[in-house]
Design a protein around this motif. Structure first.
Motif, PDB file in Angstrom:
ATOM      1  N   GLY A  36       0.780  -1.227   0.000  1.00 45.29           N
ATOM      2  CA  GLY A  36       0.000   0.000   0.000  1.00 45.29           C
ATOM      3  C   GLY A  36       0.819   1.290   0.000  1.00 45.29           C
ATOM      4  O   GLY A  36       1.836   1.430  -0.698  1.00 45.29           O
ATOM      5  N   LEU A  37       0.359   2.224   0.798  1.00 47.50           N
ATOM      6  CA  LEU A  37       0.952   3.562   0.813  1.00 47.50           C
ATOM      7  C   LEU A  37       2.410   3.556   1.254  1.00 47.50           C
ATOM      8  O   LEU A  37       3.232   4.304   0.711  1.00 47.50           O
ATOM      9  CB  LEU A  37       0.147   4.455   1.769  1.00 47.50           C
ATOM     10  N   GLY A  38       2.715   2.733   2.251  1.00 48.43           N
ATOM     11  CA  GLY A  38       4.090   2.678   2.760  1.00 48.43           C
ATOM     12  C   GLY A  38       5.053   2.230   1.672  1.00 48.43           C
ATOM     13  O   GLY A  38       6.120   2.818   1.462  1.00 48.43           O
ATOM     14  N   LEU A  39       4.664   1.185   0.957  1.00 49.25           N
ATOM     15  CA  LEU A  39       5.490   0.664  -0.140  1.00 49.25           C
ATOM     16  C   LEU A  39       5.680   1.734  -1.221  1.00 49.25           C
ATOM     17  O   LEU A  39       6.807   1.985  -1.679  1.00 49.25           O
ATOM     18  CB  LEU A  39       4.816  -0.584  -0.710  1.00 49.25           C
ATOM     19  N   GLU A  40       4.589   2.385  -1.603  1.00 47.96           N
ATOM     20  CA  GLU A  40       4.695   3.392  -2.683  1.00 47.96           C
ATOM     21  C   GLU A  40       5.475   4.619  -2.236  1.00 47.96           C
ATOM     22  O   GLU A  40       6.200   5.229  -3.035  1.00 47.96           O
ATOM     23  CB  GLU A  40       3.304   3.779  -3.197  1.00 47.96           C
ATOM     24  N   ALA A  41       5.361   4.979  -0.966  1.00 47.66           N
ATOM     25  CA  ALA A  41       6.155   6.119  -0.460  1.00 47.66           C
ATOM     26  C   ALA A  41       7.644   5.772  -0.513  1.00 47.66           C
ATOM     27  O   ALA A  41       8.475   6.602  -0.902  1.00 47.66           O
ATOM     28  CB  ALA A  41       5.722   6.479   0.962  1.00 47.66           C
ATOM     29  N   CYS A  42       7.982   4.532  -0.137  1.00 45.52           N
ATOM     30  CA  CYS A  42       9.395   4.110  -0.219  1.00 45.52           C
ATOM     31  C   CYS A  42       9.884   4.192  -1.660  1.00 45.52           C
ATOM     32  O   CYS A  42      10.989   4.688  -1.928  1.00 45.52           O
ATOM     33  CB  CYS A  42       9.563   2.672   0.275  1.00 45.52           C
ATOM     34  N   ARG A  43       9.046   3.732  -2.578  1.00 48.03           N
ATOM     35  CA  ARG A  43       9.450   3.745  -3.992  1.00 48.03           C
ATOM     36  C   ARG A  43       9.741   5.186  -4.446  1.00 48.03           C
ATOM     37  O   ARG A  43      10.748   5.452  -5.099  1.00 48.03           O
ATOM     38  CB  ARG A  43       8.354   3.127  -4.855  1.00 48.03           C
ATOM     39  N   TRP A  44       8.862   6.107  -4.049  1.00 50.49           N
ATOM     40  CA  TRP A  44       9.083   7.509  -4.425  1.00 50.49           C
ATOM     41  C   TRP A  44      10.418   8.022  -3.879  1.00 50.49           C
ATOM     42  O   TRP A  44      11.203   8.659  -4.590  1.00 50.49           O
ATOM     43  CB  TRP A  44       7.961   8.396  -3.863  1.00 50.49           C
ATOM     44  N   MET A  45      10.667   7.728  -2.600  1.00 54.87           N
ATOM     45  CA  MET A  45      11.857   8.326  -1.980  1.00 54.87           C
ATOM     46  C   MET A  45      13.151   7.688  -2.490  1.00 54.87           C
ATOM     47  O   MET A  45      14.185   8.346  -2.556  1.00 54.87           O
ATOM     48  CB  MET A  45      11.722   8.278  -0.460  1.00 54.87           C
ATOM     49  N   VAL A  46      13.076   6.419  -2.887  1.00 55.81           N
ATOM     50  CA  VAL A  46      14.242   5.793  -3.532  1.00 55.81           C
ATOM     51  C   VAL A  46      14.487   6.495  -4.868  1.00 55.81           C
ATOM     52  O   VAL A  46      15.623   6.883  -5.188  1.00 55.81           O
ATOM     53  CB  VAL A  46      14.016   4.272  -3.721  1.00 55.81           C
ATOM     54  N   ASP A  69      10.679  -5.629  -5.251  1.00 55.44           N
ATOM     55  CA  ASP A  69       9.843  -4.943  -6.242  1.00 55.44           C
ATOM     56  C   ASP A  69      10.327  -3.494  -6.442  1.00 55.44           C
ATOM     57  O   ASP A  69      10.451  -3.013  -7.572  1.00 55.44           O
ATOM     58  CB  ASP A  69       8.381  -4.978  -5.768  1.00 55.44           C
ATOM     59  N   ILE A  70      10.645  -2.827  -5.341  1.00 60.55           N
ATOM     60  CA  ILE A  70      11.141  -1.438  -5.447  1.00 60.55           C
ATOM     61  C   ILE A  70      12.476  -1.423  -6.202  1.00 60.55           C
ATOM     62  O   ILE A  70      12.710  -0.594  -7.079  1.00 60.55           O
ATOM     63  CB  ILE A  70      11.309  -0.796  -4.043  1.00 60.55           C
ATOM     64  N   GLN A  71      13.312  -2.381  -5.846  1.00 57.22           N
ATOM     65  CA  GLN A  71      14.628  -2.438  -6.500  1.00 57.22           C
ATOM     66  C   GLN A  71      14.475  -2.671  -8.007  1.00 57.22           C
ATOM     67  O   GLN A  71      15.146  -2.022  -8.831  1.00 57.22           O
ATOM     68  CB  GLN A  71      15.457  -3.553  -5.868  1.00 57.22           C
ATOM     69  N   ALA A  72      13.561  -3.566  -8.355  1.00 58.55           N
ATOM     70  CA  ALA A  72      13.368  -3.889  -9.776  1.00 58.55           C
ATOM     71  C   ALA A  72      12.821  -2.696 -10.560  1.00 58.55           C
ATOM     72  O   ALA A  72      13.181  -2.475 -11.709  1.00 58.55           O
ATOM     73  CB  ALA A  72      12.416  -5.074  -9.902  1.00 58.55           C
ATOM     74  N   THR A  73      11.963  -1.904  -9.924  1.00 57.15           N
ATOM     75  CA  THR A  73      11.337  -0.794 -10.663  1.00 57.15           C
ATOM     76  C   THR A  73      12.189   0.475 -10.652  1.00 57.15           C
ATOM     77  O   THR A  73      12.018   1.334 -11.507  1.00 57.15           O
ATOM     78  CB  THR A  73       9.939  -0.459 -10.097  1.00 57.15           C
ATOM     79  N   THR A  74      13.091   0.594  -9.662  1.00 59.04           N
ATOM     80  CA  THR A  74      13.889   1.838  -9.593  1.00 59.04           C
ATOM     81  C   THR A  74      15.340   1.605 -10.001  1.00 59.04           C
ATOM     82  O   THR A  74      16.087   2.566 -10.177  1.00 59.04           O
ATOM     83  CB  THR A  74      13.892   2.399  -8.153  1.00 59.04           C
ATOM     84  N   LEU A  75      15.730   0.318 -10.046  1.00 61.77           N
ATOM     85  CA  LEU A  75      17.114  -0.059 -10.346  1.00 61.77           C
ATOM     86  C   LEU A  75      18.102   0.515  -9.329  1.00 61.77           C
ATOM     87  O   LEU A  75      19.258   0.817  -9.657  1.00 61.77           O
ATOM     88  CB  LEU A  75      17.501   0.392 -11.772  1.00 61.77           C
ATOM     89  N   CYS A  76      17.620   0.677  -8.089  1.00 64.70           N
ATOM     90  CA  CYS A  76      18.534   1.172  -7.042  1.00 64.70           C
ATOM     91  C   CYS A  76      19.467   0.045  -6.618  1.00 64.70           C
ATOM     92  O   CYS A  76      19.220  -1.140  -6.907  1.00 64.70           O
ATOM     93  CB  CYS A  76      17.735   1.680  -5.838  1.00 64.70           C
ATOM     94  N   SER A  77      20.517   0.404  -5.883  1.00 59.82           N
ATOM     95  CA  SER A  77      21.435  -0.609  -5.372  1.00 59.82           C
ATOM     96  C   SER A  77      20.708  -1.434  -4.300  1.00 59.82           C
ATOM     97  O   SER A  77      19.861  -0.904  -3.566  1.00 59.82           O
ATOM     98  CB  SER A  77      22.655   0.099  -4.784  1.00 59.82           C
ATOM     99  N   SER A  78      21.069  -2.711  -4.199  1.00 59.14           N
ATOM    100  CA  SER A  78      20.375  -3.556  -3.208  1.00 59.14           C
ATOM    101  C   SER A  78      20.681  -3.087  -1.786  1.00 59.14           C
ATOM    102  O   SER A  78      19.936  -3.364  -0.856  1.00 59.14           O
ATOM    103  CB  SER A  78      20.762  -5.019  -3.390  1.00 59.14           C
TER     104      SER A  78
END
Ligand SMILES: NC(=O)c1ccc[n+]([C@@H]2O[C@H](COP(=O)([O-])OP(=O)(O)OC[C@H]3O[C@@H](n4cnc5c(N)ncnc54)[C@H](OP(=O)(O)O)[C@@H]3O)[C@@H](O)[C@H]2O)c1
Length: 322
Positions: A36-46, A69-78
């Protein structure tokens, strides 16, 4: 604006802007980030450059999947994402988590107290009905336990830090019949299963946590700590509704979770003018309902007297912020 007019404005007219603030070098913690919101907020801030994001969750497997999922969509470092266990229905877990934050993290810039639940089932966890334990007591305990860490970060890095609570617009329609209880009996009344109005309980929990945000701002003005404490509200998404017809209607009207999550990111980017304030839809807004006027001030005082006793019983000294 009436509650209904505000609903129409939120859902049909105003869309929270795409966040653009930078989170470069920042360490961020989000509770309930497994969905939910927590996951999407993390994605934004990454995406916006955060160097470290901690997903603080009770279900570690679910949170690990969210991090992937966040890593896959943002390509951030693990290394950017970490999952830490936190169960808000246990005061022991909240304290273990907070102690870990204090010892293992060099800094904490942003804390989003997002974990929360709404349920019609009366169940006790710790010394309260579950909604009250999770949405109010454990959230408040985290705010007080971690305030010193946020203050230390602000001083050490010459910055301002944020503790942002995810509230709900529904606080405004809380009836809170339990507030008629005799002095010192608010929580005892909320814990009386035979009198509990579980249709109102979630709204009450969000009303009470709003009082806590206001109370912390009184206890620790921004001039003394540089820690900004505020309360956001994301607009209606479909999952809070039980009734089937309402659920279908809301599904048609509801905001996507990603759009609602922008309000959380805004809450942790907005300046000191938001300290102790309610910031729904990315706009500082005077609070309404039972928070208004002298009645609101009196009720906030009564809530604080009892809540303080509870927090002090869990961790003596925790409420002294000076
Ligand atoms: N959805 C809406 O329309 C809406 C509107 C206004 C405000 N809000 C608020 O927004 C916040 C996030 O809700 P959401 O809509 O994103 O719902 P969600 O997807 O159900 O997220 C709630 C999160 O809180 C976690 N959580 C619940 N109880 C917990 C506990 N005891 N310990 C640790 N974590 C716990 C859940 O963990 P599990 O995954 O393990 O269950 C989940 O990660 C909540 O505070 C909610 O009240 C939502």
């Amino acid at each position: 604006m009436s509650f209904f007019a505000a609903f129409i404005y939120r859902q049909f007219i105003h869309e929270p802007p795409v966040p653009i603030a930078s989170f470069k070098d920042k360490t961020i913690i989000v509770t309930g980030a497994s969905s939910g919101l927590g996951l999407e907020a993390c994605r934004w801030m990454v995406r916006l450059g955060a160097s470290q994001v901690i997903l603080a969750c009770r279900n570690v497997d679910k949170a690990e999947a969210a991090a992937k999922d966040i890593q896959a969509t943002t390509l951030c470092s693990s290394d950017t994402l970490k999952v830490w266990h936190l169960d808000m229905s246990s005061y022991a877990s909240v304290q273990v988590f907070s102690d870990r934050v204090k010892t293992e993290l060099p800094r904490v810039d942003v804390f989003i107290a997002n974990a929360g639940l709404g349920t019609r089932t009366f169940r006790m966890t710790e010394d309260n009905e579950e909604t009250i334990t999770t949405n109010l007591i454990s959230t408040s305990l985290l705010a007080f336990l971690l305030h010193p860490k946020l203050r230390e970060t602000a001083t050490k890095y010459s910055t301002q830090t944020h503790f942002t609570v995810v509230g709900s617009e529904l606080y405004e329609v809380a009836k809170f019949k339990e507030s008629k209880a005799p002095a010192g009996q608010l929580f005892a009344t909320l814990n009386d299963k035979s009198k509990a109005n579980m249709f109102d309980r979630y709204n009450v929990s969000k009303l009470l946590v709003m009082f806590v945000v206001k109370q912390i701002a009184l206890l620790s003005p921004i001039s003394s700590s540089e820690v900004i404490v505020n309360c956001v509200a994301p607009g209606e998404l479909h999952r809070e509704i039980d009734n089937r017809a309402a659920r279908i209607a809301i599904k048609l009207l509801a905001r996507p979770t990603e759009v609602g999550a922008r309000t959380l990111v805004h809450g942790v980017s907005v300046g000191p003018e938001s300290h102790g304030q309610y910031v729904p839809d990315c706009k500082i807004t005077p609070t309404a309902g039972l928070t208004k006027g002298e009645v609101g001030v009196e009720l906030q005082g009564r809530v604080w007297v009892e809540l303080r006793q509870k927090l002090e019983a869990i961790r003596p000294g925790v409420t002294s912020l000076s």
